[in-house]
Design a protein around this motif. Structure first.
Motif, mmCIF file in Angstrom:
data_model
loop_
_atom_site.group_PDB
_atom_site.id
_atom_site.type_symbol
_atom_site.label_atom_id
_atom_site.label_comp_id
_atom_site.label_asym_id
_atom_site.label_seq_id
_atom_site.Cartn_x
_atom_site.Cartn_y
_atom_site.Cartn_z
ATOM 1 N N THR A 1 0.811 -1.221 0.000
ATOM 2 C CA THR A 1 0.000 0.000 0.000
ATOM 3 C C THR A 1 0.845 1.272 0.000
ATOM 4 N N GLY A 2 2.169 1.129 0.102
ATOM 5 C CA GLY A 2 3.074 2.269 0.027
ATOM 6 C C GLY A 2 3.370 2.940 1.345
ATOM 7 N N ILE A 3 2.761 2.482 2.419
ATOM 8 C CA ILE A 3 2.927 3.150 3.703
ATOM 9 C C ILE A 3 4.365 3.070 4.212
ATOM 10 N N SER A 4 5.021 1.940 4.009
ATOM 11 C CA SER A 4 6.387 1.808 4.531
ATOM 12 C C SER A 4 7.457 1.922 3.439
ATOM 13 N N LEU A 5 7.068 2.422 2.289
ATOM 14 C CA LEU A 5 8.051 2.640 1.221
ATOM 15 C C LEU A 5 8.724 3.996 1.410
ATOM 16 N N PRO A 6 9.958 4.154 0.933
ATOM 17 C CA PRO A 6 10.645 5.450 1.038
ATOM 18 C C PRO A 6 9.854 6.543 0.317
ATOM 19 N N VAL A 7 9.814 7.735 0.908
ATOM 20 C CA VAL A 7 9.053 8.832 0.304
ATOM 21 C C VAL A 7 9.731 9.412 -0.933
ATOM 22 N N ASP A 8 10.960 9.024 -1.209
ATOM 23 C CA ASP A 8 11.666 9.582 -2.368
ATOM 24 C C ASP A 8 11.220 8.963 -3.690
ATOM 25 N N GLY A 9 10.312 8.007 -3.637
ATOM 26 C CA GLY A 9 9.789 7.406 -4.861
ATOM 27 C C GLY A 9 10.633 6.280 -5.412
ATOM 28 N N SER A 10 11.743 5.947 -4.776
ATOM 29 C CA SER A 10 12.655 4.936 -5.306
ATOM 30 C C SER A 10 12.065 3.533 -5.336
ATOM 31 N N CYS A 11 11.034 3.285 -4.561
ATOM 32 C CA CYS A 11 10.423 1.948 -4.534
ATOM 33 C C CYS A 11 8.965 1.972 -4.966
ATOM 34 N N ASP A 12 8.547 3.029 -5.661
ATOM 35 C CA ASP A 12 7.153 3.120 -6.091
ATOM 36 C C ASP A 12 6.728 1.932 -6.961
ATOM 37 N N HIS A 13 7.688 1.304 -7.620
ATOM 38 C CA HIS A 13 7.374 0.148 -8.461
ATOM 39 C C HIS A 13 6.843 -1.032 -7.634
ATOM 40 N N GLU A 14 7.033 -0.993 -6.309
ATOM 41 C CA GLU A 14 6.558 -2.070 -5.435
ATOM 42 C C GLU A 14 5.085 -1.915 -5.055
ATOM 43 N N LEU A 15 4.492 -0.746 -5.337
ATOM 44 C CA LEU A 15 3.088 -0.532 -5.002
ATOM 45 C C LEU A 15 2.205 -1.567 -5.688
ATOM 46 N N LYS A 16 1.256 -2.101 -4.939
ATOM 47 C CA LYS A 16 0.300 -3.052 -5.501
ATOM 48 C C LYS A 16 -1.084 -2.599 -5.076
ATOM 49 N N ILE A 17 -1.705 -1.794 -5.930
ATOM 50 C CA ILE A 17 -3.031 -1.268 -5.631
ATOM 51 C C ILE A 17 -4.005 -1.845 -6.651
ATOM 52 N N LYS A 18 -5.055 -2.455 -6.126
ATOM 53 C CA LYS A 18 -6.061 -3.093 -6.976
ATOM 54 C C LYS A 18 -6.574 -2.100 -8.016
ATOM 55 N N GLY A 19 -6.602 -2.518 -9.270
ATOM 56 C CA GLY A 19 -7.077 -1.663 -10.341
ATOM 57 C C GLY A 19 -5.962 -0.980 -11.111
ATOM 58 N N PHE A 20 -4.721 -1.076 -10.625
ATOM 59 C CA PHE A 20 -3.575 -0.478 -11.304
ATOM 60 C C PHE A 20 -2.540 -1.548 -11.575
ATOM 61 N N SER A 21 -1.943 -1.504 -12.755
ATOM 62 C CA SER A 21 -0.872 -2.448 -13.040
ATOM 63 C C SER A 21 0.452 -1.859 -12.562
ATOM 64 N N SER A 22 1.432 -2.731 -12.361
ATOM 65 C CA SER A 22 2.736 -2.327 -11.849
ATOM 66 C C SER A 22 3.348 -1.239 -12.718
ATOM 67 N N GLY A 23 3.839 -0.177 -12.113
ATOM 68 C CA GLY A 23 4.485 0.909 -12.834
ATOM 69 C C GLY A 23 3.525 1.954 -13.385
ATOM 70 N N GLU A 24 2.214 1.705 -13.288
ATOM 71 C CA GLU A 24 1.237 2.648 -13.832
ATOM 72 C C GLU A 24 1.157 3.931 -12.994
ATOM 73 N N LEU A 25 1.359 3.811 -11.691
ATOM 74 C CA LEU A 25 1.316 4.971 -10.813
ATOM 75 C C LEU A 25 2.693 5.625 -10.736
ATOM 76 N N VAL A 26 2.760 6.922 -10.942
ATOM 77 C CA VAL A 26 3.998 7.663 -10.782
ATOM 78 C C VAL A 26 3.767 8.647 -9.647
#
Length: 199
Positions: A132-157
């Motif tokens: 859900t991104g809560i414990s990911l670094p805020v610098d965006g370096s791990c945004d590719h790890e986000l897994k949100i229903k309705g979005f494919s990997s890498g779709e969210l920037v």
């Protein structure tokens, strides 16, 4: 839960755990959570409040994403089991509200014990905070790890909220009016974010 109880919860349970170190506290937009005294209590104790956007808990709340469904399944399983046990021992024609409460309480207790037997639960909880991104670094370096229903990997920037659009190399304006896909768990397609300045 009201404002006074929520403040008491923060002071009696969170502050002793965190001590003097900085902490992130994620909660939903329930009105008792959004009062100036709650925000002030958090600030005073170096706790950064982070709000789950309205109508997005099925997508962004770690418990909803990874834990509630299997836990509720255990509760249902144990409720049926306990009802069968009681009906075999007693002649119950009609269940009273009191009997339902007793069965539910026992089922929740059994489900909790069963849930805690599995060693993988800790791993699932930690992973749900990453998904859900809560414990990911805020610098965006791990945004590719986000897994949100309705979005494919890498779709969210998302990037680093603390840096300007120019520094990030893209404009945020194009994302302001993007509609999120409606899921069966969601009625609102708009994300609403609140950020409390820590200055």
């Amino acid at each position: 839960m009201n404002e006074a109880l929520f403040n008491k919860f923060i002071l009696q349970f969170l502050v002793p755990i965190f001590g003097d170190q900085r902490a992130l506290f994620v909660f939903d937009r329930y009105r008792a959570h959004l009062t100036s005294s709650v925000i002030e209590t958090c600030r005073k104790h170096k706790i950064t409040p982070s709000l789950i956007p309205a109508s997005t808990t099925p997508l962004t709340q770690p418990l909803d994403v990874a834990l509630n469904k299997p836990f509720k399944g255990l509760i249902k399983e144990f409720t049926e089991e306990i009802r069968e046990e009681k009906e075999a021992l007693e002649d119950i024609e009609r269940w009273s509200t009191s009997q339902h409460r007793i069965v539910t309480t026992e089922a929740v207790g059994r489900a909790w014990e069963e849930w805690n037997k599995a060693q993988s639960q800790r791993k699932i909880i930690i992973q749900s905070f990453r998904d859900t991104g809560i414990s990911l670094p805020v610098d965006g370096s791990c945004d590719h790890e986000l897994k949100i229903k309705g979005f494919s990997s890498g779709e969210l920037v998302l990037g680093d909220w603390a840096r300007s659009e120019g520094e990030m190399g893209y404009g945020l304006l194009e994302w302001e009016n993007v509609e999120l896909p409606v899921t069966s768990d969601s009625t609102n397609t708009n994300l609403e974010f609140a950020l409390f300045d820590e200055s």
